[in-house]
Design a protein around this motif. Sequence first.
Motif, PDB file in Angstrom:
ATOM      1  N   THR A  82      40.093  49.001  43.416  1.00  0.00           N
ATOM      2  CA  THR A  82      38.966  49.054  43.068  1.00  0.00           C
ATOM      3  C   THR A  82      38.944  47.686  42.293  1.00  0.00           C
ATOM      4  O   THR A  82      37.981  46.874  42.405  1.00  0.00           O
ATOM      5  N   VAL A  83      40.011  47.570  41.245  1.00  0.00           N
ATOM      6  CA  VAL A  83      40.201  46.155  40.478  1.00  0.00           C
ATOM      7  C   VAL A  83      40.555  44.919  41.297  1.00  0.00           C
ATOM      8  O   VAL A  83      39.789  44.111  40.746  1.00  0.00           O
ATOM      9  N   ALA A  84      41.488  45.283  42.301  1.00  0.00           N
ATOM     10  CA  ALA A  84      41.675  44.404  42.660  1.00  0.00           C
ATOM     11  C   ALA A  84      40.058  43.985  44.043  1.00  0.00           C
ATOM     12  O   ALA A  84      39.744  42.718  43.954  1.00  0.00           O
ATOM     13  N   PHE A  85      39.024  44.210  44.483  1.00  0.00           N
ATOM     14  CA  PHE A  85      37.830  44.483  45.391  1.00  0.00           C
ATOM     15  C   PHE A  85      36.949  43.317  44.194  1.00  0.00           C
ATOM     16  O   PHE A  85      37.077  42.767  44.630  1.00  0.00           O
ATOM     17  N   VAL A  86      37.093  44.236  42.610  1.00  0.00           N
ATOM     18  CA  VAL A  86      35.738  43.393  42.145  1.00  0.00           C
ATOM     19  C   VAL A  86      36.732  42.640  41.466  1.00  0.00           C
ATOM     20  O   VAL A  86      35.736  40.975  41.485  1.00  0.00           O
ATOM     21  N   PHE A  87      37.484  41.728  41.391  1.00  0.00           N
ATOM     22  CA  PHE A  87      37.742  40.864  41.097  1.00  0.00           C
ATOM     23  C   PHE A  87      38.220  39.591  41.971  1.00  0.00           C
ATOM     24  O   PHE A  87      38.047  38.371  41.734  1.00  0.00           O
ATOM     25  N   THR A  88      38.329  40.432  42.838  1.00  0.00           N
ATOM     26  CA  THR A  88      38.242  39.595  44.483  1.00  0.00           C
ATOM     27  C   THR A  88      36.767  38.624  44.644  1.00  0.00           C
ATOM     28  O   THR A  88      36.725  37.569  44.911  1.00  0.00           O
ATOM     29  N   ALA A  89      35.925  39.542  44.355  1.00  0.00           N
ATOM     30  CA  ALA A  89      34.276  39.753  45.211  1.00  0.00           C
ATOM     31  C   ALA A  89      34.182  38.258  43.786  1.00  0.00           C
ATOM     32  O   ALA A  89      33.565  37.677  43.722  1.00  0.00           O
ATOM     33  N   VAL A  90      34.107  39.204  42.972  1.00  0.00           N
ATOM     34  CA  VAL A  90      33.956  38.014  41.797  1.00  0.00           C
ATOM     35  C   VAL A  90      34.746  36.614  41.891  1.00  0.00           C
ATOM     36  O   VAL A  90      33.759  35.251  41.293  1.00  0.00           O
ATOM     37  N   PHE A  91      36.019  36.412  41.725  1.00  0.00           N
ATOM     38  CA  PHE A  91      37.200  35.011  41.942  1.00  0.00           C
ATOM     39  C   PHE A  91      36.916  34.104  42.717  1.00  0.00           C
ATOM     40  O   PHE A  91      37.329  33.199  43.037  1.00  0.00           O
ATOM     41  N   ALA A  92      37.092  34.873  43.989  1.00  0.00           N
ATOM     42  CA  ALA A  92      37.527  34.298  45.159  1.00  0.00           C
ATOM     43  C   ALA A  92      36.602  33.390  46.024  1.00  0.00           C
ATOM     44  O   ALA A  92      35.430  33.739  45.455  1.00  0.00           O
ATOM     45  N   SER A  97      38.301  35.571  54.544  1.00  0.00           N
ATOM     46  CA  SER A  97      39.282  35.510  55.088  1.00  0.00           C
ATOM     47  C   SER A  97      40.635  34.317  53.285  1.00  0.00           C
ATOM     48  O   SER A  97      40.700  35.235  53.187  1.00  0.00           O
ATOM     49  N   SER A  98      39.760  34.058  52.792  1.00  0.00           N
ATOM     50  CA  SER A  98      40.102  33.655  51.290  1.00  0.00           C
ATOM     51  C   SER A  98      40.217  34.868  50.657  1.00  0.00           C
ATOM     52  O   SER A  98      40.814  34.897  50.075  1.00  0.00           O
ATOM     53  N   GLN A  99      39.183  35.753  51.078  1.00  0.00           N
ATOM     54  CA  GLN A  99      39.141  37.282  50.085  1.00  0.00           C
ATOM     55  C   GLN A  99      39.827  38.000  50.757  1.00  0.00           C
ATOM     56  O   GLN A  99      41.240  38.489  49.908  1.00  0.00           O
ATOM     57  N   LEU A 100      40.130  37.998  51.731  1.00  0.00           N
ATOM     58  CA  LEU A 100      41.794  38.561  51.976  1.00  0.00           C
ATOM     59  C   LEU A 100      42.768  38.201  51.622  1.00  0.00           C
ATOM     60  O   LEU A 100      44.265  38.898  51.281  1.00  0.00           O
ATOM     61  N   VAL A 101      42.804  37.176  51.413  1.00  0.00           N
ATOM     62  CA  VAL A 101      44.591  36.285  51.107  1.00  0.00           C
ATOM     63  C   VAL A 101      44.466  36.484  49.654  1.00  0.00           C
ATOM     64  O   VAL A 101      45.295  36.962  49.025  1.00  0.00           O
ATOM     65  N   TRP A 102      43.592  36.005  49.051  1.00  0.00           N
ATOM     66  CA  TRP A 102      43.489  36.704  47.292  1.00  0.00           C
ATOM     67  C   TRP A 102      43.260  38.489  46.572  1.00  0.00           C
ATOM     68  O   TRP A 102      44.075  39.458  46.112  1.00  0.00           O
ATOM     69  N   LEU A 103      43.513  39.149  47.891  1.00  0.00           N
ATOM     70  CA  LEU A 103      43.310  40.403  47.937  1.00  0.00           C
ATOM     71  C   LEU A 103      45.109  41.135  48.201  1.00  0.00           C
ATOM     72  O   LEU A 103      45.392  41.518  47.436  1.00  0.00           O
ATOM     73  N   GLY A 104      45.274  40.098  49.207  1.00  0.00           N
ATOM     74  CA  GLY A 104      46.559  39.977  49.653  1.00  0.00           C
ATOM     75  C   GLY A 104      47.749  40.237  47.799  1.00  0.00           C
ATOM     76  O   GLY A 104      48.709  40.703  48.328  1.00  0.00           O
ATOM     77  N   VAL A 105      46.775  39.079  47.172  1.00  0.00           N
ATOM     78  CA  VAL A 105      48.155  38.947  46.006  1.00  0.00           C
ATOM     79  C   VAL A 105      47.709  39.818  44.536  1.00  0.00           C
ATOM     80  O   VAL A 105      48.020  40.571  44.450  1.00  0.00           O
ATOM     81  N   ALA A 106      46.203  40.224  44.487  1.00  0.00           N
ATOM     82  CA  ALA A 106      45.486  40.764  43.369  1.00  0.00           C
ATOM     83  C   ALA A 106      45.843  42.722  43.427  1.00  0.00           C
ATOM     84  O   ALA A 106      46.366  43.005  42.594  1.00  0.00           O
ATOM     85  N   GLY A 107      45.574  43.186  44.519  1.00  0.00           N
ATOM     86  CA  GLY A 107      46.315  43.980  45.079  1.00  0.00           C
ATOM     87  C   GLY A 107      47.538  45.310  44.325  1.00  0.00           C
ATOM     88  O   GLY A 107      47.164  45.048  44.143  1.00  0.00           O
ATOM     89  N   PRO A 108      48.821  44.337  45.227  1.00  0.00           N
ATOM     90  CA  PRO A 108      49.654  45.064  44.768  1.00  0.00           C
ATOM     91  C   PRO A 108      49.735  44.671  43.293  1.00  0.00           C
ATOM     92  O   PRO A 108      50.169  45.071  42.073  1.00  0.00           O
ATOM     93  N   LEU A 109      49.059  43.752  42.163  1.00  0.00           N
ATOM     94  CA  LEU A 109      49.697  43.611  41.206  1.00  0.00           C
ATOM     95  C   LEU A 109      48.446  44.496  40.276  1.00  0.00           C
ATOM     96  O   LEU A 109      49.101  44.186  39.444  1.00  0.00           O
ATOM     97  N   SER A 110      47.902  44.747  40.558  1.00  0.00           N
ATOM     98  CA  SER A 110      46.658  45.556  40.282  1.00  0.00           C
ATOM     99  C   SER A 110      47.151  46.908  40.098  1.00  0.00           C
ATOM    100  O   SER A 110      46.701  48.252  39.553  1.00  0.00           O
ATOM    101  N   LEU A 111      48.353  47.055  40.751  1.00  0.00           N
ATOM    102  CA  LEU A 111      48.878  48.246  40.938  1.00  0.00           C
ATOM    103  C   LEU A 111      49.395  48.756  39.434  1.00  0.00           C
ATOM    104  O   LEU A 111      49.758  50.043  39.257  1.00  0.00           O
TER     105      LEU A 111
END
Length: 131
Positions: A82-92, A97-111
Amino acid sequence: MSWPLGVVGLTFAGCAVLAFAYAIARDADARGSGVPTVWGAGSVALWPAGVYYLLVYARRRERSRSTGRGERAAATVAAAGTVAFVFTAVFAPPDPSSQLVWLGVAGPLSLVPGYALVYRRGYRRLRFGSG
């Protein structure tokens, strides 16, 4: 170099959705719901159902058992997603395709904050001073 991160983002998104459904279903079961699977699937299929569950239904009923390790792990991944999705939606950038790349970084970091919220009971501080 960006396509591996896109695959990580897509995988993380899928895992987060499944974890959210599992965590809601297990919580609904612990609260005595007759249809916990419907709550879990409905929370994913129709996000207003998930919001209603978390803000209204879950607060009205007490849990009959404590959370297990699997439920806490699922809640950690769901919170991180949820945190990664919101972060990606706001900042990516707005393309998928760019949002998936950002989610690939933000997702694991938000764990990490997800772990702090779920396993270290940090969410109790977020409940307006109760807990």
